[in-house]
Write a protein that holds these residues in place. Structure first.
Motif, short mmCIF file in Angstrom:
data_model
loop_
_atom_site.label_atom_id
_atom_site.label_comp_id
_atom_site.label_asym_id
_atom_site.label_seq_id
_atom_site.Cartn_x
_atom_site.Cartn_y
_atom_site.Cartn_z
N LYS A 366 1.00 -1.14 -0.06
CA LYS A 366 -0.08 -0.05 0.08
C LYS A 366 0.81 1.23 -0.14
N GLU A 367 1.67 1.26 0.90
CA GLU A 367 2.63 2.33 0.96
C GLU A 367 3.50 2.51 -0.33
N LEU A 368 3.89 1.54 -0.94
CA LEU A 368 4.52 1.66 -2.19
C LEU A 368 3.76 2.32 -3.24
N VAL A 369 2.49 1.63 -3.46
CA VAL A 369 1.57 2.16 -4.48
C VAL A 369 1.34 3.75 -4.35
N GLU A 370 1.08 4.11 -3.00
CA GLU A 370 0.83 5.54 -2.75
C GLU A 370 1.89 6.68 -3.10
N ALA A 371 3.18 5.92 -2.70
CA ALA A 371 4.51 6.83 -3.00
C ALA A 371 4.50 7.13 -4.59
N GLN A 372 4.21 5.93 -5.42
CA GLN A 372 4.26 5.97 -6.72
C GLN A 372 3.38 7.21 -7.54
N TYR A 373 2.18 7.38 -6.79
CA TYR A 373 1.12 8.34 -7.39
C TYR A 373 1.71 9.58 -6.78
N ASP A 374 2.10 9.64 -5.56
CA ASP A 374 2.42 10.96 -5.35
C ASP A 374 3.89 11.52 -6.25
N LEU A 375 4.65 10.60 -6.41
CA LEU A 375 5.57 10.88 -7.26
C LEU A 375 5.10 11.49 -8.75
N LEU A 376 3.82 10.85 -8.96
CA LEU A 376 3.57 11.16 -10.39
C LEU A 376 2.90 12.57 -10.39
N LEU A 377 2.28 12.86 -9.34
CA LEU A 377 1.80 14.48 -9.25
C LEU A 377 2.86 15.36 -9.21
N THR A 378 4.23 14.89 -8.93
CA THR A 378 5.22 15.83 -9.04
C THR A 378 5.83 15.88 -10.33
N GLY A 379 5.26 15.03 -11.24
CA GLY A 379 6.13 14.88 -12.60
C GLY A 379 6.86 13.79 -12.85
N ILE A 380 7.23 13.00 -11.83
CA ILE A 380 7.90 11.86 -11.85
C ILE A 380 7.23 10.63 -12.28
N ASP A 381 7.43 9.91 -13.36
CA ASP A 381 6.62 8.78 -13.65
C ASP A 381 7.43 7.44 -13.45
N THR A 382 6.95 6.71 -12.48
CA THR A 382 7.66 5.50 -11.95
C THR A 382 6.90 4.31 -12.47
N TYR A 383 5.70 4.31 -13.00
CA TYR A 383 4.99 3.37 -13.74
C TYR A 383 5.66 2.76 -14.90
N LEU A 384 6.24 1.32 -14.85
CA LEU A 384 7.00 0.71 -15.83
C LEU A 384 6.12 0.40 -16.97
N ILE A 385 5.02 -0.06 -16.82
CA ILE A 385 4.14 -0.78 -17.78
C ILE A 385 2.54 -0.17 -17.30
#
Length: 385
Positions: A366-385
């Motif tokens: 859960k924490e990893l998924v939420e951190a991934q979206y928070d990064l997206l909001l800053t413009g950093i896309d860590t979604y690989l697929i």
């Protein structure tokens, strides 16, 4: 397909209108600007902020403001524009937009090369009295404040709070309320009303077993196969599914989590292009909860699917704008799903639906998924697929 070159540009600067600033709209915005930083992007949304709606149950612990990102901040961060308006187009309107390549909002003409509709899905609602709340109420007032305002008018001890709906949203609120009452040392009972025989019935049985065991640990009363029929000042009216027996129980308030309803759904082909009379509109795409794709990808009404659809259609719009219109089909399968059971517990699955995990492993996911979206909001896309 996601790793092929996106496009050979024929446009110096695409004009793109995104209708809806939820998870799909934000995912598309970041994707557009990643590959076309000078794109002219307008977001049309009736709210003044992007809402991280999947976190609203946490407002029993944290300020609501933590989950509101003003569109003005996104305008500064990404160079886009926000127009404060609500649009729910019908088929004829979509055809007109496709032909005209402009739309009118509050007497302003917005020209576009592409439109992306990500307007979301409405929440199911019922008539409400003063002591009935639903997810819309939590969008404007923190959970802690809502409960404090209602419980302040009652003597401490003896009051019962009823939660209606044992889906993912209802369960997450249920556990947050249970822990909130314990932290505040409020002597109030808690019950769950659900229309089928187990909670989280849309998930593997392991979800239900784990969640119901934790409910028992917290002394939460469970009424399965029972329908909510109404709430008055200090009582709730219920009906048993099998027998039809109607009865009432003491209840100081009811919280309704009845799921989402599909009022305006846009059918799309496998590439995200909106379909009208079985024909794709070449320059109008759709994503998120308001869309149903003719593909093998996941159409679940979740933030995960919304983000994946938003990213896909952004790539496809860029591809379509180029010389070679080789579009990418939507094939995303859910990688997992985690449901919070309060501040320090969760249940979910990862990789395979039968791979159910609870406790700290689920919390870490859960924490990893939420951190991934928070990064997206800053413009950093860590979604690989």
């Amino acid at each position: 397909m996601a790793f092929l070159p996106f496009y050979i540009s024929r446009h110096k600067r695409l004009k793109i209108v995104i209708i809806g600033g939820g998870y799909a709209g934000i995912a598309a915005l970041v994707t557009f600007l990643r590959y076309m930083p000078d794109a002219d992007i307008t977001i049309i949304d009736p709210r003044s902020h992007h809402l991280k709606i999947t976190h609203l149950h946490e407002t029993f612990r944290y300020p609501l403001q933590d989950y509101l990102i003003p569109f003005s901040a996104l305008e500064r961060r990404f160079g886009c524009r926000h127009v404060h308006a609500a649009l729910v187009p019908e088929a004829e309107t979509l055809r007109q937009w496709q032909n005209d390549k402009f739309l009118v909002v509050d007497d302003e003409i917005l020209e576009f090369d592409y439109i992306l509709i990500t307007s979301g899905s409405a929440l199911a609602q019922m008539d409400k009295a003063d002591n009935i709340f639903d997810l819309y109420d939590f969008m404007t007032t923190p959970g802690s404040s809502l409960l404090d305002s209602r419980l302040d008018g009652h003597e401490n001890g003896g009051q019962i709070i009823s939660v209606i709906g044992g889906g993912a949203t209802g369960i997450q609120f249920l556990f947050e309320i249970a822990h909130f009452l314990r932290r505040r040392k409020i002597e109030a009972g808690l019950r769950l009303i659900h229309g089928v025989d187990r909670v989280l019935n849309q998930f593997p049985v392991g979800f239900s077993t784990y969640a119901q065991a934790r409910m028992s640990d917290l002394n939460i009363d469970f009424y399965p196969n029972t329908y909510y029929r109404g709430q008055e000042t200090d009582g709730i009216f219920l009906e048993e599914d099998e027998t039809g027996r109607k009865f009432n129980l003491p209840s100081v308030m009811s919280l309704l989590f009845l799921g989402k309803k599909s009022e305006t759904i846009f059918l799309a082909n496998a590439f995200g292009q909106t379909m009208v009379e079985q024909k794709p509109l070449q320059n109008i795409f759709t994503a998120g909860d308001c869309s149903v794709y003719q593909s093998f990808g996941s159409d679940t009404l979740t933030a995960q699917s919304a983000v994946r659809k938003g990213k896909l259609v952004a790539r496809n719009i860029l591809r379509h704008s180029g010389s070679f219109k080789l579009l990418e089909p939507y094939l995303h399968r859910d990688l997992g799903y985690v449901i919070s059971l309060g501040p320090a517990d969760a249940v979910g699955w990862l990789a395979l639906e039968g791979n159910v995990v609870g406790g700290m492993p689920a919390m870490m996911i859960k924490e990893l998924v939420e951190a991934q979206y928070d990064l997206l909001l800053t413009g950093i896309d860590t979604y690989l697929i």
